[in-house]
Structure formats: structure tokens, C-alpha cells
Design a protein around this motif. Structure first.
Motif, PDB file in Angstrom:
ATOM      1  N   THR A  21       1.003  -1.326  -0.047  1.00 16.85           N
ATOM      2  CA  THR A  21       0.167   0.010  -0.005  1.00 16.85           C
ATOM      3  C   THR A  21       0.809   1.280   0.081  1.00 16.85           C
ATOM      4  OG1 THR A  21      -2.015   1.082   1.058  1.00 16.85           O
ATOM      5  CG2 THR A  21      -0.172   0.252   2.750  1.00 16.85           C
ATOM      6  N   THR A  22       0.168   2.216  -0.481  1.00 12.20           N
ATOM      7  CA  THR A  22       1.066   3.615  -0.299  1.00 12.20           C
ATOM      8  C   THR A  22       1.458   3.803   1.125  1.00 12.20           C
ATOM      9  OG1 THR A  22       0.722   6.148  -0.312  1.00 12.20           O
ATOM     10  CG2 THR A  22      -1.274   4.934   0.404  1.00 12.20           C
ATOM     11  N   GLU A  23       2.703   4.572   1.233  1.00  8.56           N
ATOM     12  CA  GLU A  23       3.447   4.871   2.453  1.00  8.56           C
ATOM     13  C   GLU A  23       2.937   6.355   3.245  1.00  8.56           C
ATOM     14  OE1 GLU A  23       7.675   2.577   2.718  1.00  8.56           O
ATOM     15  OE2 GLU A  23       7.596   4.405   1.391  1.00  8.56           O
ATOM     16  N   LEU A  24       1.943   6.818   2.413  1.00  8.64           N
ATOM     17  CA  LEU A  24       1.389   8.173   2.627  1.00  8.64           C
ATOM     18  C   LEU A  24       0.275   7.630   3.765  1.00  8.64           C
ATOM     19  CD1 LEU A  24       0.910  10.030  -0.859  1.00  8.64           C
ATOM     20  CD2 LEU A  24       2.307  10.898   1.277  1.00  8.64           C
ATOM     21  N   ASN A  25       0.165   8.475   4.923  1.00  8.58           N
ATOM     22  CA  ASN A  25      -0.919   8.104   5.951  1.00  8.58           C
ATOM     23  C   ASN A  25      -2.111   8.806   5.578  1.00  8.58           C
ATOM     24  OD1 ASN A  25       1.023   6.487   7.232  1.00  8.58           O
ATOM     25  ND2 ASN A  25       1.624   8.297   8.639  1.00  8.58           N
ATOM     26  N   PHE A  26      -3.230   8.011   5.561  1.00  5.72           N
ATOM     27  CA  PHE A  26      -4.570   8.535   5.486  1.00  5.72           C
ATOM     28  C   PHE A  26      -5.583   7.681   6.059  1.00  5.72           C
ATOM     29  CE2 PHE A  26      -4.145   5.402   1.883  1.00  5.72           C
ATOM     30  CZ  PHE A  26      -5.505   4.859   1.726  1.00  5.72           C
ATOM     31  N   SER A  27      -6.743   8.409   6.112  1.00  8.43           N
ATOM     32  CA  SER A  27      -8.056   7.351   6.827  1.00  8.43           C
ATOM     33  C   SER A  27      -9.219   7.764   6.091  1.00  8.43           C
ATOM     34  CB  SER A  27      -8.269   7.820   8.229  1.00  8.43           C
ATOM     35  OG  SER A  27      -8.647   9.018   8.564  1.00  8.43           O
ATOM     36  N   SER A  28      -8.987   8.431   4.919  1.00 10.45           N
ATOM     37  CA  SER A  28     -10.404   8.904   4.038  1.00 10.45           C
ATOM     38  C   SER A  28      -9.845   9.135   2.595  1.00 10.45           C
ATOM     39  CB  SER A  28     -11.055   9.745   4.587  1.00 10.45           C
ATOM     40  OG  SER A  28     -10.454  11.193   4.626  1.00 10.45           O
ATOM     41  N   PRO A  29     -10.595   8.905   1.760  1.00 13.20           N
ATOM     42  CA  PRO A  29     -10.224   9.290   0.307  1.00 13.20           C
ATOM     43  C   PRO A  29      -9.607  10.808   0.285  1.00 13.20           C
ATOM     44  CG  PRO A  29     -12.078   8.063   0.094  1.00 13.20           C
ATOM     45  CD  PRO A  29     -11.832   8.366   1.758  1.00 13.20           C
ATOM     46  N   PHE A  30     -10.599  11.757   0.989  1.00 13.61           N
ATOM     47  CA  PHE A  30     -10.083  13.161   0.912  1.00 13.61           C
ATOM     48  C   PHE A  30      -8.511  13.349   1.706  1.00 13.61           C
ATOM     49  CE2 PHE A  30      -9.611  17.234   3.246  1.00 13.61           C
ATOM     50  CZ  PHE A  30      -9.521  18.201   2.249  1.00 13.61           C
ATOM     51  N   GLU A  31      -8.326  12.597   2.493  1.00 17.55           N
ATOM     52  CA  GLU A  31      -6.807  12.729   3.246  1.00 17.55           C
ATOM     53  C   GLU A  31      -5.885  12.318   2.285  1.00 17.55           C
ATOM     54  OE1 GLU A  31      -6.525  10.793   6.908  1.00 17.55           O
ATOM     55  OE2 GLU A  31      -8.032  12.448   8.052  1.00 17.55           O
ATOM     56  N   LEU A  33      -6.107  12.123  -1.165  1.00 16.97           N
ATOM     57  CA  LEU A  33      -5.966  13.108  -2.026  1.00 16.97           C
ATOM     58  C   LEU A  33      -5.202  14.267  -1.645  1.00 16.97           C
ATOM     59  CD1 LEU A  33      -6.802  14.412  -4.887  1.00 16.97           C
ATOM     60  CD2 LEU A  33      -8.813  15.522  -3.735  1.00 16.97           C
ATOM     61  N   ILE A  34      -5.324  14.808  -0.473  1.00 17.46           N
ATOM     62  CA  ILE A  34      -4.553  15.873   0.001  1.00 17.46           C
ATOM     63  C   ILE A  34      -3.064  15.568   0.184  1.00 17.46           C
ATOM     64  CG2 ILE A  34      -4.207  17.590   1.602  1.00 17.46           C
ATOM     65  CD1 ILE A  34      -6.451  18.093  -0.030  1.00 17.46           C
ATOM     66  N   ALA A  35      -2.778  14.507   0.802  1.00 26.55           N
ATOM     67  CA  ALA A  35      -1.471  13.951   0.749  1.00 26.55           C
ATOM     68  C   ALA A  35      -0.845  13.653  -0.402  1.00 26.55           C
ATOM     69  CB  ALA A  35      -1.474  12.354   1.756  1.00 26.55           C
ATOM     70  N   VAL A  36      -1.470  13.195  -1.331  1.00 21.31           N
ATOM     71  CA  VAL A  36      -0.685  12.874  -2.641  1.00 21.31           C
ATOM     72  C   VAL A  36      -0.452  14.330  -3.325  1.00 21.31           C
ATOM     73  CG1 VAL A  36      -0.807  12.093  -5.178  1.00 21.31           C
ATOM     74  CG2 VAL A  36      -1.924  10.822  -2.966  1.00 21.31           C
ATOM     75  N   LEU A  37      -1.288  15.409  -3.320  1.00 26.64           N
ATOM     76  CA  LEU A  37      -1.266  16.867  -3.534  1.00 26.64           C
ATOM     77  C   LEU A  37       0.190  17.297  -3.184  1.00 26.64           C
ATOM     78  CD1 LEU A  37      -4.653  18.363  -3.747  1.00 26.64           C
ATOM     79  CD2 LEU A  37      -3.221  18.208  -5.624  1.00 26.64           C
ATOM     80  N   LEU A  38       0.218  16.909  -1.990  1.00 25.34           N
ATOM     81  CA  LEU A  38       1.500  17.764  -1.109  1.00 25.34           C
ATOM     82  C   LEU A  38       2.634  16.497  -1.299  1.00 25.34           C
ATOM     83  CD1 LEU A  38      -0.144  18.034   2.485  1.00 25.34           C
ATOM     84  CD2 LEU A  38       0.287  19.964   0.614  1.00 25.34           C
TER      85      LEU A  38
END
Length: 219
Positions: A21-31, A33-38
Motif C-alpha cells: 500500500t502507499t506509505e502516505l498516511n490517510f484514513s479517508s479518500p480526502f486525506e 487526495l491531499i497527501a498526494v497533492l502535497l
């Protein structure tokens, strides 16, 4: 590289990491999306440090809008290009509120219409957040970043001068098996990030070294 070699590469990567899975931490599609943008031109580690402080305070489009530009910058100022990313994030949040009821859309065209969201970011969200393997036209897609671009070309799995061309050839060369299309993006990113690194690939510790077409292998 032939069909059997490509299948063996995917098989070994799967056996080594069955549930990537991605190494970006997230708990929702919105989180996500913002993490990938950043994450553009930034490390996942750096993004995670910033969002660990941001998301407890604001993890919805409206909540981030309520922070305002300076408020958002305060939380992401440690990330590269934070001024541009903050502006795009606020514009994206406004569009999500105005056009999508504050929800992340599941369609590529709607995602790519958001400021700062290109094909790669849309592909990551569609795949990782929503489990999609195909777009609305029934065509497979793979999110291709610099790690995947390098790995695909270096090994010979798929050649392409641009990420778009590489994505097209990865899709063409990948066996039509759901787990491969769903996980290839993560396998290739992780392998490119930790083993097949840019300057000096760690060929001696690579589980697919014997299948790789790279001529200048290291020990």
C-alpha cells in the motif's frame, strides 16, 4: 524482456509483499487526495509529518477552507513548494465543496479538473482510495511516477520516454490479472524507492536482478 520474465517479476514482488500500500498516511479518500497533492517533489515521510499535525485539526474540505491560506501554510510549511501547494489545496477544497458536496469524486475527469491534480494523482486516488483498476471507458490504468518510470525502463519491463508512454506500455505488458494491476503501482514504487534507486541501484540485494535487463548492475 519476454512475457514469462514479466510474469516472474510480478510473482516475486507479490510473494515478497502480498499486500502493498502507499506509505502516505490517510484514513479517508480526502486525506489521501491531499497527501498526494502535497507529496509532489517531496518525500512521503515529510508529508506524513505535516499531515500528522494537520489532519487532527482539519481533515475535510470545509475544515481546511476554514483554516485559510496562512493557517494551512502553518501546517505544511516544512514541505517543498508549500506556497503553491497551499493555494492549490484551498482551490481544490473549494471545488469539492461547491461541486461535489465535500466528497472526493470517483471519476477521472472530475478529479483531473481539481487544481494541482494530474493523471498520476487521479490514478493513485482511484486505485488506492476506491480500488479501481479501470476508468469509465473500461480501460486499465496505472499511476506512474518517477520511481516507476525509472524501474520500468531500467529493467526493460516497459519502455517509454514519457510517463504516459510508460504507463501505456506497462498496461500492454502486464498479465490481465486483477492483483497485478491493483498492486503493481505500489510494488514498483517501493522497489524503486528502496532497491532500484536512481544513482546507484542495489542490484546485489534485488530479488529480480536475474530478470532485469539493466546492463550496468552493481554488486
Amino acid at each position: 524482456m519476454n512475457k514469462a520474465q514479466r510474469l516472474e517479476i510480478l510473482t516475486r514482488l507479490r510473494d515478497n509483499n502480498p499486500h502493498p500500500t502507499t506509505e502516505l498516511n490517510f484514513s479517508s479518500p480526502f486525506e489521501l487526495l491531499i497527501a498526494v497533492l502535497l507529496s509532489a517533489q517531496s518525500t512521503d515521510v515529510g508529508v506524513n509529518k505535516a499531515t500528522a499535525k494537520l489532519y487532527p485539526v482539519a481533515n475535510t474540505p470545509q475544515a481546511i477552507l476554514d483554516l485559510g491560506l496562512d493557517g494551512l501554510k502553518f501546517y505544511i510549511k516544512t514541505i517543498g513548494l508549500f506556497n503553491t501547494k497551499a493555494a492549490n489545496t484551498l482551490k481544490t477544497c473549494q471545488m469539492l465543496v461547491d461541486l461535489h458536496g465535500g466528497e472526493v469524486p470517483k471519476e477521472r475527469s472530475a478529479l483531473e479538473a481539481l487544481p494541482g491534480v494530474g493523471r498520476k494523482t487521479a490514478n493513485v486516488v482511484l486505485n488506492t482510495a476506491f480500488g479501481q483498476l479501470k476508468d469509465n471507458e473500461g480501460k486499465y490504468f496505472i499511476a506512474v511516477d518517477t520511481h516507476i518510470q525509472r524501474l520500468a525502463n531500467r529493467t526493460g519491463y516497459a519502455k517509454g520516454k514519457t510517463v504516459e508512454e510508460t504507463e501505456k506500455n506497462i498496461i500492454k505488458n502486464t498479465p490481465r490479472k486483477t492483483e497485478f494491476f491493483y498492486n503493481l503501482h505500489h510494488w514498483f514504487i517501493l522497489h524503486g524507492r528502496y532497491t532500484c534507486i536512481a544513482r546507484t541501484p542495489r542490484c546485489g540485494s534485488c530479488i529480480i536482478e536475474d530478470l532485469c535487463g539493466f546492463k550496468d548492475k552493481t554488486s
